[in-house]
Design a protein around this motif. Structure first.
Motif, short mmCIF file in Angstrom:
data_model
loop_
_atom_site.label_atom_id
_atom_site.label_comp_id
_atom_site.label_asym_id
_atom_site.label_seq_id
_atom_site.Cartn_x
_atom_site.Cartn_y
_atom_site.Cartn_z
N ILE B 94 23.74 30.91 10.62
CA ILE B 94 22.97 31.91 9.60
C ILE B 94 24.11 32.08 8.39
O ILE B 94 23.57 32.53 7.38
CB ILE B 94 22.74 33.37 10.49
CG1 ILE B 94 21.76 32.96 11.40
CG2 ILE B 94 22.65 34.32 9.83
CD1 ILE B 94 21.66 33.76 12.61
N TYR B 98 20.97 29.22 7.05
CA TYR B 98 19.75 28.80 7.72
C TYR B 98 19.08 29.93 8.53
O TYR B 98 19.45 30.82 8.74
CB TYR B 98 20.29 27.82 8.79
CG TYR B 98 20.79 26.44 8.41
CD1 TYR B 98 20.03 25.49 8.39
CD2 TYR B 98 21.94 26.21 8.04
CE1 TYR B 98 20.33 24.12 7.82
CE2 TYR B 98 22.74 25.09 7.53
CZ TYR B 98 21.70 23.93 7.33
OH TYR B 98 21.97 22.77 7.15
N LYS B 99 17.78 29.56 8.82
CA LYS B 99 17.11 30.50 9.67
C LYS B 99 17.13 29.96 11.17
O LYS B 99 16.79 28.93 11.44
CB LYS B 99 15.34 30.31 9.30
CG LYS B 99 15.31 31.17 7.90
CD LYS B 99 15.08 32.54 8.21
CE LYS B 99 15.19 33.34 7.00
NZ LYS B 99 15.89 34.82 7.35
N VAL B 100 17.40 30.92 12.02
CA VAL B 100 17.92 30.61 13.35
C VAL B 100 17.10 31.65 14.19
O VAL B 100 17.10 32.94 14.12
CB VAL B 100 19.36 30.61 13.71
CG1 VAL B 100 19.48 29.99 15.14
CG2 VAL B 100 20.01 29.75 12.76
N GLU B 101 16.64 31.08 15.16
CA GLU B 101 15.89 32.07 16.39
C GLU B 101 16.38 31.66 17.70
O GLU B 101 16.33 30.28 18.20
CB GLU B 101 14.30 31.99 16.39
CG GLU B 101 13.56 32.80 17.33
CD GLU B 101 13.51 33.82 17.22
OE1 GLU B 101 13.83 34.48 15.96
OE2 GLU B 101 13.31 34.86 18.15
N VAL B 133 6.37 28.37 21.25
CA VAL B 133 6.84 29.28 20.12
C VAL B 133 8.00 28.33 19.43
O VAL B 133 8.09 28.54 18.31
CB VAL B 133 7.50 30.36 20.78
CG1 VAL B 133 8.34 31.53 19.76
CG2 VAL B 133 6.43 31.13 21.40
N LEU B 137 7.84 27.45 15.42
CA LEU B 137 9.19 27.69 14.73
C LEU B 137 9.64 26.47 13.90
O LEU B 137 9.90 26.70 12.73
CB LEU B 137 10.27 28.64 15.56
CG LEU B 137 10.01 29.89 16.21
CD1 LEU B 137 10.99 30.25 16.86
CD2 LEU B 137 10.12 30.84 14.73
N ASN B 141 10.05 25.23 9.76
CA ASN B 141 11.61 24.83 9.25
C ASN B 141 12.62 25.93 10.12
O ASN B 141 13.71 26.10 9.21
CB ASN B 141 11.67 24.83 7.61
CG ASN B 141 10.90 24.04 7.21
OD1 ASN B 141 10.26 23.30 7.70
ND2 ASN B 141 11.29 23.76 5.89
N VAL B 142 12.43 26.51 11.03
CA VAL B 142 13.38 27.33 11.73
C VAL B 142 14.12 26.42 12.58
O VAL B 142 13.67 25.62 13.18
CB VAL B 142 12.58 28.57 12.26
CG1 VAL B 142 13.82 29.41 13.02
CG2 VAL B 142 11.81 29.34 11.21
#
Lengths: 239, 239
Positions: B94, B98-101, B133, B137, B141-142
Motif C-alpha cells: 500500500i 498498490y491496491k491490496v485487499e 471474490v 478483485l 487489478n487488485v
C-alpha cells in the motif's frame, strides 16, 4: 493502480522523443545556429531524462486526482433494461480505461449464492452478499454495478448505508409496458402461474424512495440512457 | 486506474515548473545570453505544455506496463502467522501505491459466510466464496490476499484453477512449535476438547503439494518473511 517501473521508463523515453524534436525546432528558429541547437538539445535532454523519470515515480505515490471507486445498486423489474444498460455503460467506461465489474446474472448466483432461493429473506441475503463484494470492489477503486432486481426498500437502504460510494439507479418502467414487451415470455409464464415468486406479479416490488438517478427506458433510447448514466458515474468518481 | 483529467493537468504544470528551471539553466550556461534564454524558454515551454498534456492523456489509454492483479491463497495452521505476515506485506504494498485487499477474519465470515460452520463441506464453501471474490478483485487489478487456514488440498487445487493469477503461499510450521507457542491458548483448549473441529488437532490439515512460495516463520524473522513475500508479489504482478 501505480505504474510499474518499466512503464515509467518507457513513458520517459517516448516523451524524450517528442521533446527532442520540439526543442531542436524551437532553438533553430531562434538562433539559426546548428551548433547551439546541438549543444542545448543534447545537454538539456540528458538532464531531463533523469528528472522526468523521478517526476513520474513521485507522482505514482500521489493519490490526488485518481478516480474513486463506486458501487451502483440498480433496481428495477425484470425486463426494465438493467443488464442491457449496464453493459452499454460498462463498455464506455472500460474504453476510457476504468476498471468496471458488472455484477449480474449466473456467475454471482452460482459462485456466491447457490444456497439461496427467491423468498424475501433469501433475496435479501443475496443482495447483502453482493453488496459486500460491491463495497470491497469500490474501496479498491473499481466501479461495481449490481444489476439485480433488488425489490425491497429495506435492503436497498442497508446497502446505501455501506458508505457514500453507494449510488442507487432506478430503472423506472411500468408493469403494463413490460407485460406488453415481454421478449422472453417471462411475464406470460408468471401470469399463468408457471413461474412462482415473480417480482411485480406474484412477488412485490417496492419503488425506491430516493434514487440518485432515474432512468426511464420507455422515454429515452438506450444510447441516451447510457450517456446519462455514464456522465453520472464520471461525476461521482471524480475526486 | 486511469488518471483523471485534472490530475493530468496538475502533472503537466508541476512538470513545467521543473523543466523551465532546467532549460533556462542549460541555455544560459551555453549561450551566456539572457535574451536567447528568455526566447527559447518561453516558446519551447508553451509548446511543451500542450504536448505534455496530450502525451499524458494518450498514456492513460495504454494498458502496457500497468501492474496486474493477483490472488494469493495462503494456507497454514492457526498461529502460523498468516494474518501477521499478510498485514506486514499489505502495508509495504500500500505504501508503494498498490491496491491490496486483505481477506481474512470476521468481516468476510459475517458478510459472506454467516451460514457456514466448520465441517469440511462448509469450510470448502467458505473458501469457494472467498475464492470468487479474490478472482473478481484480481481481474480488477487488485492484489487480494486470502489469509485463511485453507486446510484441504482438493479445494486449494480448485482455487488454483481459477487462473494463472492465483498463487499459493504455504506458512510452514510444525504442530509442536505451534502448541509450544500458543499465545491465545487455542491449542490448549483444542487438546482438552474445549474447541471442536480444530485444524491440526481434531480436524485434518493437508500440506500443499506445490506451493508457489513457502514461508517458515520458525526459520526467519517477520521482516525477512515479509520482504520475501513482497518481492514475490512484485515479480508476479509485473507485466
Amino acid at each position: 493502480m501505480i505504474d510499474a517501473r518499466k512503464r515509467a521508463l518507457a513513458k520517459t523515453l517516448s516523451w524524450r522523443g517528442a521533446a527532442i524534436v520540439l526543442l531542436g525546432f524551437v532553438t533553430y528558429l531562434l538562433t539559426n545556429d546548428i551548433k547551439t541547437v546541438t549543444y542545448v538539445t543534447l545537454f538539456y535532454h540528458t538532464l531531463q531524462l533523469v528528472v522526468f523519470f523521478l517526476h513520474e515515480r513521485v507522482w505514482n505515490h500521489v493519490k490526488w486526482g485518481k478516480t474513486k471507486g463506486l458501487f451502483i445498486q440498480m433496481t428495477g423489474l425484470s425486463g426494465s433494461g438493467k443488464t442491457t444498460l449496464s453493459r452499454a455503460v460498462a463498455k464506455k467506461l472500460i474504453n476510457e480505461g476504468y476498471k468496471v465489474e458488472l455484477m449480474d446474472g449466473d456467475e454471482y448466483r452460482t459462485e456466491l449464492c447457490r444456497d439461496l432461493g427467491f423468498s424475501k429473506e433469501d433475496r435479501n441475503s443475496n443482495i447483502r452478499r453482493l453488496g459486500f463484494v460491491g463495497k470491497v470492489l469500490a474501496r479498491n477503486n473499481v466501479i461495481a454495478i449490481m444489476a439485480t432486481i433488488n425489490p425491497y426498500e429495506e435492503i436497498r437502504k442497508e446497502i446505501k448505508e455501506l458508505g457514500p460510494f453507494v449510488k442507487t439507479v432506478y430503472m423506472e418502467c411500468d408493469l403494463d409496458t413490460l407485460i406488453s414487451r415481454d421478449p422472453k415470455g417471462l411475464y406470460r409464464r408468471a401470469l399463468s402461474g408457471d413461474i412462482k415468486n415473480f417480482t411485480g406479479i406474484s412477488d412485490p416490488f417496492e419503488c425506491p424512495e430516493h434514487p440518485d438517478l432515474i432512468i426511464n427506458t420507455a422515454d429515452e433510447s438506450l444510447e441516451e440512457s447510457a450517456e446519462r448514466m455514464y456522465r453520472f458515474i464520471l461525476k461521482e468518481t471524480d475526486n
